[in-house]
Every structure is written in C-alpha cells, then in structure tokens.
Design a protein around this motif. Structure first.
Motif, short mmCIF file in Angstrom:
data_model
loop_
_atom_site.label_atom_id
_atom_site.label_comp_id
_atom_site.label_asym_id
_atom_site.label_seq_id
_atom_site.Cartn_x
_atom_site.Cartn_y
_atom_site.Cartn_z
N UNK A 1 8.51 -11.10 4.13
CA UNK A 1 8.55 -12.11 5.18
C UNK A 1 7.32 -13.01 5.06
N UNK A 2 7.52 -14.33 5.09
CA UNK A 2 6.42 -15.28 5.00
C UNK A 2 5.77 -15.46 6.37
N UNK A 3 4.58 -16.06 6.39
CA UNK A 3 3.81 -16.19 7.63
C UNK A 3 4.54 -17.04 8.67
N UNK A 4 5.29 -18.05 8.19
CA UNK A 4 6.04 -18.88 9.14
C UNK A 4 7.10 -18.08 9.87
N UNK A 5 7.80 -17.19 9.14
CA UNK A 5 8.81 -16.34 9.76
C UNK A 5 8.18 -15.35 10.73
N UNK A 6 7.00 -14.81 10.35
CA UNK A 6 6.28 -13.92 11.26
C UNK A 6 5.95 -14.63 12.57
N UNK A 21 -5.59 -12.91 11.67
CA UNK A 21 -5.91 -12.33 10.37
C UNK A 21 -7.39 -12.49 10.05
N UNK A 22 -7.96 -13.64 10.44
CA UNK A 22 -9.38 -13.87 10.16
C UNK A 22 -10.27 -12.90 10.93
N UNK A 23 -9.78 -12.41 12.07
CA UNK A 23 -10.53 -11.43 12.86
C UNK A 23 -10.29 -10.00 12.38
N UNK A 24 -9.38 -9.84 11.43
CA UNK A 24 -9.08 -8.50 10.92
C UNK A 24 -8.14 -7.71 11.82
N UNK A 25 -7.48 -8.40 12.77
CA UNK A 25 -6.56 -7.71 13.67
C UNK A 25 -5.24 -7.39 12.98
N UNK A 26 -4.83 -8.23 12.04
CA UNK A 26 -3.67 -7.95 11.19
C UNK A 26 -4.10 -8.15 9.75
N UNK A 27 -3.43 -7.47 8.84
CA UNK A 27 -3.80 -7.57 7.42
C UNK A 27 -2.53 -7.52 6.57
N UNK A 28 -1.75 -8.63 6.56
CA UNK A 28 -0.52 -8.65 5.76
C UNK A 28 -0.84 -8.45 4.27
N UNK A 29 0.08 -7.81 3.58
CA UNK A 29 -0.08 -7.62 2.14
C UNK A 29 0.06 -8.97 1.43
N UNK A 30 -0.46 -9.05 0.24
CA UNK A 30 -0.38 -10.27 -0.55
C UNK A 30 0.46 -10.01 -1.81
N UNK A 31 1.32 -10.99 -2.11
CA UNK A 31 2.12 -10.92 -3.33
C UNK A 31 1.28 -11.39 -4.52
N UNK A 32 1.82 -11.24 -5.70
CA UNK A 32 1.09 -11.64 -6.91
C UNK A 32 0.76 -13.12 -6.91
N UNK A 33 1.60 -13.93 -6.26
CA UNK A 33 1.35 -15.37 -6.22
C UNK A 33 0.42 -15.78 -5.08
N UNK A 34 -0.09 -14.79 -4.32
CA UNK A 34 -1.04 -15.08 -3.26
C UNK A 34 -0.41 -15.27 -1.89
N UNK A 35 0.92 -15.34 -1.83
CA UNK A 35 1.57 -15.51 -0.54
C UNK A 35 1.52 -14.20 0.26
N UNK A 36 1.49 -14.35 1.58
CA UNK A 36 1.50 -13.17 2.45
C UNK A 36 2.88 -12.54 2.45
N UNK A 37 2.90 -11.23 2.48
CA UNK A 37 4.15 -10.48 2.58
C UNK A 37 4.14 -9.71 3.89
N UNK A 38 4.55 -10.40 4.96
CA UNK A 38 4.49 -9.82 6.32
C UNK A 38 5.65 -8.87 6.55
N UNK A 39 5.41 -7.89 7.42
CA UNK A 39 6.42 -6.88 7.73
C UNK A 39 6.69 -6.85 9.22
N UNK A 40 7.65 -6.01 9.58
CA UNK A 40 7.96 -5.83 10.99
C UNK A 40 6.78 -5.27 11.78
#
Length: 349
Positions: A1-6, A21-40
């Motif tokens: 899931x991309x950040x816009x969908x999140x 994310x900058x505060x460290x409250x959430x930490x989505x995984x990153x794909x190889x291309x650098x995009x965030x991989x957000x989850x439920x």
C-alpha cells in the motif's frame, strides 16, 4: 500500500502521515525503489493517533498508546503507560478549564462594574448597604476552640470521591495532580435576600464565609505564584447555589458541592448543626499528589485566612518527592510540624 492510500484509509493527509513518520510514531517498510510499503497495521496506528489527538492529546505524546498496540495489546489503552497519559491529559485540561473559568469570572466582574458605574444600583453597592452584611465581620465574633478534630488528617490519602464543581465538571479529589491544591471547607455562604440560621454570629467559627471566599479571590494569583496548583472552596451547599456565588463574587476558582457529606464520612471531617441543618466546620487542607500535607483548623478570623495560607505556602516550599504513604507513612517523610495549624489570634474585622 502506498502512502496516499494509507492517508485515504486513515482519513488524513499525506503530509500528516509524513509528519507522524518523522516523529518515529509509524515506520512503514521501504521497497527496493524507495517507495513506502504501508500495511493495515500502519493504518490502525494513524487512526489511533488521529483519535487521540482529537481528544486533546498532542501527537508527540501518543507514543505510549502506539507502543501498547505494538506489544500486542488489543486496545491502545490497555497498558499502564497509556492510563498515565490519560491522567496527565485530564490534569492539563482541568488546569485550562480553571484558567478559563478565572478569566470568565474576571470578565463578569468587570462587566458588572462597568454596567453599574455611576448608576443608583452601583452607588448603593459601593456603599455596602447590603454586601456589608456579608463582607464586613462585626467586632467581637467568638473564636472557635482548638478541638483537635483535624489532627488525624495530615498524611492521609484523599478518597476517590468525585464532587460536582461550578466549572461544570466533577472533580476527583484523589487526582488533583502533583502540585499543591488548596481546599478550604466552610459552613455556608450567605447572599442577599437569604436569611442565615438564627444566632449565626454567635456560633464560634460560623460567620465569615463570604469574606473568606473574597480573601481567596483577592489572593488567588499570589497563591498560584507561591506554588498552589489549584484552589477550591467546598461546602454542603448545592452546585446551583454555589454557581451563583461564584458569579456574584467574581471567584476565579471552582467551588465543590458535598450535600451528602461524603467527604466528611470518608475523612472524619468535623461538622456542626445550626438551625436544624448539618454544616461543615471551617478548615483548610493542603493536598499534594493525593495526600493531605497540611491542615488549618480552627480557622480564625476567616477574612484573613487566605493570607495565612499564602504565608504557609511561601514558608514551606514542597520537598521532593511528595508524600505517598497515606495515613501510615513514616513520620520522616512528613513535613516537620505538618499537623494542624494553631488558632490565629483574634483580630476584630
């Protein structure tokens, strides 16, 4: 899931998600291309942050709730740290409510003064034709005796009672916060057009409730500067009666109502009867972190009592940490001389 969908699923903006994310409250995984991989799970965390922020908890202080979820709890407030954050937020809201109440009372006082300035009603009030009955204490009032009825109170923990207050909310007496709270207990406040019990001025310690309230009003800012976090008046009169008194006298603090004498029963506070009515005897408690630190009893003269409390606060800065042991706390953890205050010398009003 991309950040816009999140952001869409959580009902917020992409900018807000990046801030979390900058505060460290959430930490989505990153794909190889650098995009965030957000989850439920990220969606749930963002929704929790937004929900808590809507309740008045700053975004930066939602961390204990998120850590509670990360630890596997079913709810974000299942953990002790979350409950502590709730209490802290409640205390801060209480302080803001009292500050707004004080500002409102000041505005009411200034409005009344401006509205009656130069009018017949204002002149009559200024002359004290009726208010003088309550604000000026007659000479020769009988002083109450030191009966020892409050000697057991210092070191005692406040009960978990919630009493209705004139600020529009109930006040938990065991959750007044780590700063000192001043609670002055009094019999009843007279007002124009209301008869006092027969022989009121002849009862030791009865007369002077309005004058006492005005004393705490006039010294309110001084008390806060001397370390008091909150000030309350408390009697058995109903909240509606006390609300009228707060508005008429321009009191910058809330009054608490205890018509069932629940506090008297819980702490063994002294009472008396006048005109067939049970009333509280006058005393003042200094409460810190849920424990009674000091008691003034008997109180006399009442019109000078706020100044007595102010002097005590200035001369007895709080030691660290606050007493937490309740009635059974070791004497070494109580403030020396923390018993009941001796009766002040009788000074004619």
């Amino acid at each position: 899931m991309r950040i816009g969908e999140l952001a869409r699923r959580a009902g917020t903006t992409v900018k807000a998600v990046r801030y979390y994310e900058s505060l460290g409250l959430i930490a989505p995984a990153r794909l190889a291309n650098g995009y965030r991989d957000c989850t439920g799970d990220d969606v749930r965390l963002v929704r929790e942050i937004r929900s808590l922020h809507g309740l008045g908890i700053p975004v930066e202080r939602t961390r204990p709730f998120l850590e509670c979820l990360a630890a596997g709890s079913a709810h974000a407030d299942d953990c002790p740290a979350s409950l502590a954050s709730y209490r802290e937020a409640i205390d801060e809201l209480g302080e803001r409510i009292e500050a707004l109440t004080a500002r409102r009372a000041t505005l009411i006082t200034q409005l009344n003064a401006a509205a009656h300035r130069g009018s017949g009603a204002g002149a009559a009030e200024a002359s004290g034709s009726r208010a003088e009955d309550y604000l000026t204490l007659p000479a020769g009032l009988p002083a109450p005796e030191a009966d020892g009825a409050a000697e057991h109170l210092p070191g005692t923990r406040m009960p978990g009672l919630a009493l209705p207050g004139t600020a529009g909310r109930a006040v938990r007496l065991d959750r007044l916060g780590p700063r000192r709270a001043v609670i002055y207990v009094y019999p009843l406040t007279g007002r124009p057009g209301t008869d006092l019990p027969e022989g009121w001025s002849s009862i030791p310690g009865a007369r002077g409730c309005t004058a006492e309230a005005c004393g705490f009003r006039d010294h309110f800012r001084d008390l806060l500067e001397a370390g008091a976090g909150r000030v309350f008046g408390l009697s058995s009169q109903d909240a509606g009666y006390q609300s009228e008194v707060v508005e008429r006298l321009g009191l910058p603090f809330a009054m608490l109502s205890d018509p069932a004498f629940d506090l008297a029963e819980a702490l063994g506070l002294p009472t008396f009867e006048a005109g067939g009515t049970r009333l509280y005897k006058r005393l003042t408690m200094i409460v810190r972190d849920g424990v009674i630190e000091h008691v003034f009893h008997p109180v006399f003269p009442p019109d000078q009592h706020a100044e007595q409390v102010l002097i005590w606060l200035r001369e007895n800065p709080p030691a660290e940490p606050a007493v937490r042991g309740g009635a059974g706390a070791p004497p070494s953890r109580r403030k020396p001389g923390g018993g009941t205050a001796p009766a002040a010398p009788m000074v004619p009003a």
